[in-house]
Write an enzyme that holds these catalytic residues in place. Structure first.
Site, PDB file in Angstrom:
ATOM      1  N   ARG A 111     -13.671  -7.868   0.460  1.00  0.00           N
ATOM      2  CA  ARG A 111     -12.981  -7.529   1.715  1.00  0.00           C
ATOM      3  C   ARG A 111     -12.402  -6.098   1.633  1.00  0.00           C
ATOM      4  O   ARG A 111     -11.807  -5.702   0.643  1.00  0.00           O
ATOM      5  CB  ARG A 111     -11.857  -8.532   1.948  1.00  0.00           C
ATOM      6  CG  ARG A 111     -10.952  -8.229   3.150  1.00  0.00           C
ATOM      7  CD  ARG A 111      -9.740  -7.437   2.738  1.00  0.00           C
ATOM      8  NE  ARG A 111      -8.868  -7.157   3.881  1.00  0.00           N
ATOM      9  CZ  ARG A 111      -7.906  -6.241   3.851  1.00  0.00           C
ATOM     10  NH1 ARG A 111      -7.711  -5.522   2.759  1.00  0.00           N
ATOM     11  NH2 ARG A 111      -7.148  -6.037   4.907  1.00  0.00           N
ATOM     12  N   VAL A 112     -12.619  -5.328   2.686  1.00  0.00           N
ATOM     13  CA  VAL A 112     -12.056  -3.977   2.759  1.00  0.00           C
ATOM     14  C   VAL A 112     -11.303  -3.853   4.077  1.00  0.00           C
ATOM     15  O   VAL A 112     -11.798  -4.276   5.120  1.00  0.00           O
ATOM     16  CB  VAL A 112     -13.176  -2.907   2.709  1.00  0.00           C
ATOM     17  CG1 VAL A 112     -12.593  -1.513   2.849  1.00  0.00           C
ATOM     18  CG2 VAL A 112     -13.961  -3.025   1.401  1.00  0.00           C
TER      19      VAL A 112
ATOM     20  N   THR B 155       0.813  -1.219   0.000  1.00  0.00           N
ATOM     21  CA  THR B 155       0.000   0.000   0.000  1.00  0.00           C
ATOM     22  C   THR B 155       0.846   1.269   0.000  1.00  0.00           C
ATOM     23  O   THR B 155       1.934   1.286   0.557  1.00  0.00           O
ATOM     24  CB  THR B 155      -0.839  -0.054   1.280  1.00  0.00           C
ATOM     25  OG1 THR B 155      -1.704  -1.156   1.170  1.00  0.00           O
ATOM     26  CG2 THR B 155      -1.627   1.200   1.514  1.00  0.00           C
TER      27      THR B 155
HETATM   28  N1  ASP Z   1      -3.701  -1.911   5.053  1.00  0.00           N
HETATM   29  C1  ASP Z   1      -3.971  -2.456   3.755  1.00  0.00           C
HETATM   30  C2  ASP Z   1      -5.188  -3.337   3.818  1.00  0.00           C
HETATM   31  O1  ASP Z   1      -5.350  -4.029   4.797  1.00  0.00           O
HETATM   32  C3  ASP Z   1      -2.869  -3.259   3.199  1.00  0.00           C
HETATM   33  C4  ASP Z   1      -1.502  -2.681   3.344  1.00  0.00           C
HETATM   34  O2  ASP Z   1      -1.296  -1.676   3.977  1.00  0.00           O
HETATM   35  O3  ASP Z   1      -0.611  -3.278   2.803  1.00  0.00           O
HETATM   36  O4  ASP Z   1      -5.938  -3.386   2.875  1.00  0.00           O
END
Ligand code: ASP
Length: 284
Positions: A177-178, A149
């Site tokens: 999924r979120v 991310t």
């Molecule tokens: N926090 C993000 C999620 O759970 C993933 C990430 O930060 O890599 O969708």
């Protein structure tokens, strides 16, 4: 009086294999430079966050836009969010499909009363504003490591603060999924006179803790470095990895993480861009 602008970006909290280190540093630097150019020219923190995150969405090194990972069904679902610290306006999308720069869609929603659009509603809004469609997904191959991310916090010359995030989520998850990324107070927050924060990591754990909200609550008393460290320390309660970038009310930057690495770039007015893969490099 003109304030001293600051920008900080992250490219995700996770283990970065040696072969991917250079790409992470270069990607963070390019994003910082894109945002810094906006701030140096007197542009807003919101515009700088959009410019920096767009750069990272276009870079397949990161799990956002072009490099987004696939869910269990092999599809790419994108989440993005942005917050204006002056007005507390939030624009966020979740489960967006087929758009190159989800941060543009989130930023357009800042002008709307809705704070979060999901799935078909997010797609329809993106079409309505004429957002650029992506080509066939260039998602990372299954099992790829080093993608994560992206996020950005910025402080502009007029005292404006903003925070933004963009992600493809976690690989192989259930469709729909979120995680924390598009949820204000979980993955991000910005408020003038307090500061701005943007997280990465295990989204369910970050959301359970409402971690950005906790961090903001302690930021005025503790300052950026201690508030960041305290927030990451909270992860021990639920388990999982996380990292966060933070600015205090006058743009002093810091970051913390409990993952092996956290790709970060930063610049302030009068201080050239720098990239870090671990907090030890920043605090030296
Ligand atoms: N926090 C993000 C999620 O759970 C993933 C990430 O930060 O890599 O969708």
């Amino acid at each position: 009086m003109r304030e001293r602008w600051t920008i900080m970006v992250h490219g995700g909290a996770r283990t970065i294999p040696p072969a991917a280190e250079a790409a992470h540093r270069a990607g963070c630097l390019a994003a910082v430079e894109a945002g810094a150019a906006v701030l140096e020219a007197g542009g807003s923190a919101i515009a700088a966050v959009v410019a920096a995150i767009r750069e990272m969405e276009d870079d397949p090194t990161f799990n956002a836009g072009r490099g987004a990972v696939r869910n269990r069904d092999g599809d790419v679902e994108l989440d993005a969010a942005i917050m204006d610290g002056r007005t507390l306006d939030v624009g966020a999308v979740a489960g967006l499909r087929g758009y190159a720069n989800p941060i543009d869609v989130a930023a357009a929603l800042l002008r709307d009363n809705a704070v979060l659009l999901v799935g078909a509603g997010a797609d329809a809004f993106a079409a309505e504003i004429g957002a650029v469609r992506s080509g066939p997904p260039l998602a990372a191959p299954a099992g790829a490591v080093g993608c994560d991310t992206v996020g950005c916090v910025a402080y502009d010359q007029h005292g404006g603060l903003a925070s933004g995030l963009s992600t493809g989520g976690l690989e192989g998850v259930r469709p729909g999924r979120v995680g924390d990324t598009p949820i204000a107070g979980a993955g991000f927050y910005a408020e003038a006179a307090v500061g701005a924060a943007a997280f990465s990591g295990d989204g369910e754990a970050i959301a359970r803790l409402a971690l950005a909200g906790r961090l903001m609550h302690r930021l005025p008393q503790l300052g950026a470095a201690r508030a960041a460290a305290l927030a990451i320390g909270q992860m021990g309660r639920v388990g999982g990895e996380a990292g966060c970038i933070v600015l205090d009310a006058s743009g002093t930057p810091s970051f913390a993480h409990n993952s092996d690495h956290f790709a970060v770039g930063s610049a302030r007015q009068g201080e050239g861009p720098r990239a870090f893969l671990h907090q030890n490099e920043f605090h030296q």
